[in-house]
Write a protein that holds these residues in place. Structure first.
Motif, PDB file in Angstrom:
ATOM      1  N   GLU A 274       5.201   7.386   4.521  1.00  0.00           N
ATOM      2  CA  GLU A 274       6.111   7.563   5.648  1.00  0.00           C
ATOM      3  C   GLU A 274       5.454   7.158   6.971  1.00  0.00           C
ATOM      4  O   GLU A 274       6.113   6.618   7.856  1.00  0.00           O
ATOM      5  N   PHE A 275       4.144   7.420   7.105  1.00  0.00           N
ATOM      6  CA  PHE A 275       3.420   6.938   8.290  1.00  0.00           C
ATOM      7  C   PHE A 275       3.545   5.419   8.407  1.00  0.00           C
ATOM      8  O   PHE A 275       3.824   4.879   9.479  1.00  0.00           O
ATOM      9  N   LEU A 276       3.291   4.716   7.299  1.00  0.00           N
ATOM     10  CA  LEU A 276       3.312   3.250   7.336  1.00  0.00           C
ATOM     11  C   LEU A 276       4.717   2.723   7.610  1.00  0.00           C
ATOM     12  O   LEU A 276       4.883   1.738   8.345  1.00  0.00           O
ATOM     13  N   LEU A 277       5.724   3.362   7.034  1.00  0.00           N
ATOM     14  CA  LEU A 277       7.094   2.937   7.307  1.00  0.00           C
ATOM     15  C   LEU A 277       7.426   3.098   8.789  1.00  0.00           C
ATOM     16  O   LEU A 277       8.097   2.240   9.383  1.00  0.00           O
ATOM     17  N   LYS A 278       6.961   4.187   9.390  1.00  0.00           N
ATOM     18  CA  LYS A 278       7.183   4.399  10.823  1.00  0.00           C
ATOM     19  C   LYS A 278       6.458   3.333  11.652  1.00  0.00           C
ATOM     20  O   LYS A 278       7.001   2.794  12.623  1.00  0.00           O
ATOM     21  N   LEU A 279       5.212   3.025  11.272  1.00  0.00           N
ATOM     22  CA  LEU A 279       4.462   2.001  12.001  1.00  0.00           C
ATOM     23  C   LEU A 279       5.142   0.642  11.891  1.00  0.00           C
ATOM     24  O   LEU A 279       5.161  -0.138  12.843  1.00  0.00           O
ATOM     25  N   ASN A 280       5.690   0.351  10.724  1.00  0.00           N
ATOM     26  CA  ASN A 280       6.342  -0.941  10.512  1.00  0.00           C
ATOM     27  C   ASN A 280       7.584  -1.124  11.368  1.00  0.00           C
ATOM     28  O   ASN A 280       8.026  -2.253  11.600  1.00  0.00           O
ATOM     29  N   THR A 281       8.158  -0.020  11.840  1.00  0.00           N
ATOM     30  CA  THR A 281       9.394  -0.105  12.623  1.00  0.00           C
ATOM     31  C   THR A 281       9.223   0.398  14.054  1.00  0.00           C
ATOM     32  O   THR A 281      10.210   0.585  14.758  1.00  0.00           O
ATOM     33  N   CYS A 282       7.985   0.613  14.482  1.00  0.00           N
ATOM     34  CA  CYS A 282       7.764   1.202  15.816  1.00  0.00           C
ATOM     35  C   CYS A 282       8.164   0.257  16.947  1.00  0.00           C
ATOM     36  O   CYS A 282       8.361   0.696  18.080  1.00  0.00           O
ATOM     37  N   ASP A 283       8.298  -1.034  16.665  1.00  0.00           N
ATOM     38  CA  ASP A 283       8.713  -1.979  17.698  1.00  0.00           C
ATOM     39  C   ASP A 283      10.020  -1.566  18.358  1.00  0.00           C
ATOM     40  O   ASP A 283      10.226  -1.809  19.552  1.00  0.00           O
TER      41      ASP A 283
ATOM     42  N   LEU B  48       0.372  12.931  -5.138  1.00  0.00           N
ATOM     43  CA  LEU B  48       1.641  12.225  -5.023  1.00  0.00           C
ATOM     44  C   LEU B  48       2.355  12.604  -3.726  1.00  0.00           C
ATOM     45  O   LEU B  48       2.922  11.758  -3.037  1.00  0.00           O
ATOM     46  N   ARG B  49       2.308  13.896  -3.392  1.00  0.00           N
ATOM     47  CA  ARG B  49       2.938  14.345  -2.139  1.00  0.00           C
ATOM     48  C   ARG B  49       2.207  13.778  -0.933  1.00  0.00           C
ATOM     49  O   ARG B  49       2.830  13.378   0.060  1.00  0.00           O
ATOM     50  N   LEU B  50       0.867  13.747  -1.009  1.00  0.00           N
ATOM     51  CA  LEU B  50       0.099  13.191   0.095  1.00  0.00           C
ATOM     52  C   LEU B  50       0.387  11.703   0.251  1.00  0.00           C
ATOM     53  O   LEU B  50       0.550  11.199   1.365  1.00  0.00           O
ATOM     54  N   GLU B  51       0.460  10.989  -0.865  1.00  0.00           N
ATOM     55  CA  GLU B  51       0.778   9.558  -0.810  1.00  0.00           C
ATOM     56  C   GLU B  51       2.144   9.336  -0.176  1.00  0.00           C
ATOM     57  O   GLU B  51       2.339   8.390   0.598  1.00  0.00           O
ATOM     58  N   GLN B  52       3.103  10.216  -0.479  1.00  0.00           N
ATOM     59  CA  GLN B  52       4.425  10.110   0.119  1.00  0.00           C
ATOM     60  C   GLN B  52       4.347  10.268   1.633  1.00  0.00           C
ATOM     61  O   GLN B  52       4.996   9.533   2.386  1.00  0.00           O
ATOM     62  N   SER B  53       3.530  11.204   2.100  1.00  0.00           N
ATOM     63  CA  SER B  53       3.371  11.401   3.543  1.00  0.00           C
ATOM     64  C   SER B  53       2.764  10.166   4.201  1.00  0.00           C
ATOM     65  O   SER B  53       3.216   9.721   5.264  1.00  0.00           O
ATOM     66  N   LEU B  54       1.738   9.600   3.587  1.00  0.00           N
ATOM     67  CA  LEU B  54       1.095   8.413   4.149  1.00  0.00           C
ATOM     68  C   LEU B  54       2.031   7.206   4.089  1.00  0.00           C
ATOM     69  O   LEU B  54       2.018   6.348   4.986  1.00  0.00           O
TER      70      LEU B  54
ATOM     71  N   ILE C 222       5.552   9.970  16.379  1.00  0.00           N
ATOM     72  CA  ILE C 222       5.838   9.094  15.246  1.00  0.00           C
ATOM     73  C   ILE C 222       5.924   9.870  13.940  1.00  0.00           C
ATOM     74  O   ILE C 222       6.925   9.843  13.240  1.00  0.00           O
ATOM     75  N   LYS C 223       4.854  10.610  13.594  1.00  0.00           N
ATOM     76  CA  LYS C 223       4.829  11.280  12.299  1.00  0.00           C
ATOM     77  C   LYS C 223       3.690  12.278  12.285  1.00  0.00           C
ATOM     78  O   LYS C 223       2.682  12.097  12.972  1.00  0.00           O
ATOM     79  N   ALA C 224       3.835  13.331  11.497  1.00  0.00           N
ATOM     80  CA  ALA C 224       2.764  14.312  11.310  1.00  0.00           C
ATOM     81  C   ALA C 224       2.681  14.674   9.839  1.00  0.00           C
ATOM     82  O   ALA C 224       3.674  14.626   9.115  1.00  0.00           O
ATOM     83  N   VAL C 225       1.468  14.996   9.396  1.00  0.00           N
ATOM     84  CA  VAL C 225       1.266  15.505   8.043  1.00  0.00           C
ATOM     85  C   VAL C 225       0.379  16.739   8.152  1.00  0.00           C
ATOM     86  O   VAL C 225      -0.588  16.753   8.915  1.00  0.00           O
ATOM     87  N   ASN C 226       0.750  17.769   7.422  1.00  0.00           N
ATOM     88  CA  ASN C 226      -0.016  19.013   7.442  1.00  0.00           C
ATOM     89  C   ASN C 226      -0.243  19.438   6.003  1.00  0.00           C
ATOM     90  O   ASN C 226       0.648  19.987   5.356  1.00  0.00           O
ATOM     91  N   SER C 227      -1.426  19.133   5.497  1.00  0.00           N
ATOM     92  CA  SER C 227      -1.722  19.424   4.105  1.00  0.00           C
ATOM     93  C   SER C 227      -3.078  20.092   3.998  1.00  0.00           C
ATOM     94  O   SER C 227      -3.802  20.217   4.987  1.00  0.00           O
ATOM     95  N   SER C 228      -3.435  20.494   2.794  1.00  0.00           N
ATOM     96  CA  SER C 228      -4.728  21.147   2.608  1.00  0.00           C
ATOM     97  C   SER C 228      -5.881  20.154   2.619  1.00  0.00           C
ATOM     98  O   SER C 228      -7.039  20.552   2.700  1.00  0.00           O
TER      99      SER C 228
ATOM    100  N   LYS D  88       0.860  -1.178   0.000  1.00  0.00           N
ATOM    101  CA  LYS D  88       0.000   0.000   0.000  1.00  0.00           C
ATOM    102  C   LYS D  88       0.894   1.224   0.000  1.00  0.00           C
ATOM    103  O   LYS D  88       1.847   1.292   0.781  1.00  0.00           O
ATOM    104  N   TYR D  89       0.570   2.196  -0.849  1.00  0.00           N
ATOM    105  CA  TYR D  89       1.428   3.372  -1.012  1.00  0.00           C
ATOM    106  C   TYR D  89       2.863   2.949  -1.335  1.00  0.00           C
ATOM    107  O   TYR D  89       3.827   3.579  -0.900  1.00  0.00           O
ATOM    108  N   ASN D  90       2.980   1.827  -2.029  1.00  0.00           N
ATOM    109  CA  ASN D  90       4.275   1.262  -2.416  1.00  0.00           C
ATOM    110  C   ASN D  90       5.114   0.848  -1.208  1.00  0.00           C
ATOM    111  O   ASN D  90       6.354   0.835  -1.258  1.00  0.00           O
TER     112      ASN D  90
END
Length: 212
Positions: A126-135, A118-124, A190-196, A45-47
Motif C-alpha cells: 500500500e505504501f508503494l501504491l501511494k507513492l506511485n500515485t502521489c503526483d 503477509l500482512r506486513l507485505e500488504q502494508s508495504l 501518505i500512509k502509516a504502518v503500525n506493527s510489531s 515488488k510486493y506484487n
C-alpha cells in the motif's frame, strides 16, 4: 526478552525496512521525474509494478546509502529518513519523510510468522501504491531538480554517522540548512504502518513557495 533476542528483532526489522526504502527511493525518482524516463525499467515488488533506475551510478549510490543506513537501523538509532527534492537554488521543494517511531520490536512465533509477514507485505504494498500515485497530490515536477537523502538519528548515534567504519564506508555530512528548512509548506499524509516489526509513517512536505 533477552538482549540477544531484541538485537535479532531489530536486525529483522532493519532488513525489511532497508529493502522497502531502496524500492521507495526508486519510485520517487520516477514519479517526480528526477531522471529521464528512459533509464527506468518496470519490475514488481510486493506484487506492485514499480520503476527501477538502471543507470549504474544511480543504482550504486542508492545501494551505498542503504548499506550505510543498515547499521544504524540495526541498533534502532534512526528516527527519520528523508528524501529531499531540491530546486535550482538547492533549496527544498519537497520532502518525502519516512518517520520511524519504533521503540521495540516483537517478532511473531513461527506458527504465526507466515500470516504476519503477509500482512506486513500488504502494508508495504500500500505504501508503494501511494507513492506511485502521489503526483496527483503535488505540484508538477520541477525542471532541473536534484535530490539528496537526510537521515535523522538519535543524538547518541550522531558521531557514528561521520565514521565510515560504522556506515559501510559511506560518510555522512551535516546538511546545509537550505536543504533542511521549508519556510512555507503543507504536509500531505501518505500512509502509516503500525506493527510489531516496525512502526513507520510516510508524509510529504511540499514547499508552497518553491521555484517553478
Amino acid at each position: 526478552m533477552s538482549k540477544v533476542s531484541v538485537d535479532s528483532d531489530y536486525k529483522v526489522a532493519a532488513d525489511i525496512l532497508c529493502e522497502f526504502l531502496e524500492v521507495a527511493f526508486h519510485c520517487i525518482l520516477y514519479t517526480r521525474t528526477l531522471y529521464p524516463l528512459e533509464i527506468f525499467r518496470r519490475k514488481r515488488k510486493y506484487n506492485v509494478p514499480i520503476q527501477i533506475a538502471i543507470h549504474p551510478d544511480v543504482q550504486q549510490y542508492i545501494t551505498d546509502i542503504i548499506k550505510s543506513l543498515k547499521p544504524l537501523l540495526n541498533c534502532n538509532s534512526v528516527e527519520k529518513v528523508t528524501f529531499v527534492v531540491l530546486n535550482a537554488n538547492h533549496e527544498v521543494a519537497e520532502k518525502f519523510v519516512f518517520e520511524i517511531t519504533a521503540s521495540k520490536f516483537s517478532i511473531p512465533s513461527v506458527d504465526e510468522s507466515d500470516n504476519y509477514l503477509l500482512r506486513l507485505e500488504q502494508s508495504l504494498r500500500e505504501f508503494l501504491l501511494k507513492l506511485n500515485t502521489c503526483d496527483s497530490m503535488l505540484q508538477k515536477p520541477l525542471q532541473g531538480a536534484t535530490w539528496t537523502i537526510h537521515v535523522h538519528t538519535k543524538e547518541s548515534a550522531a558521531d557514528s554517522l561521520r565514521n565510515p567504519k560504522t556506515t559501510e564506508d559511506f560518510s555522512w555530512v551535516e546538511a546545509d540548512q537550505r536543504q533542511v528548512d521549508t519556510k512555507t509548506s503543507q504536509i500531505i499524509p501518505i500512509k502509516a504502518v503500525n506493527s510489531s516489526i516496525m512502526q513507520m509513517q510516510l508524509y510529504i512536505e511540499e514547499n508552497e513557495n518553491r521555484l517553478v
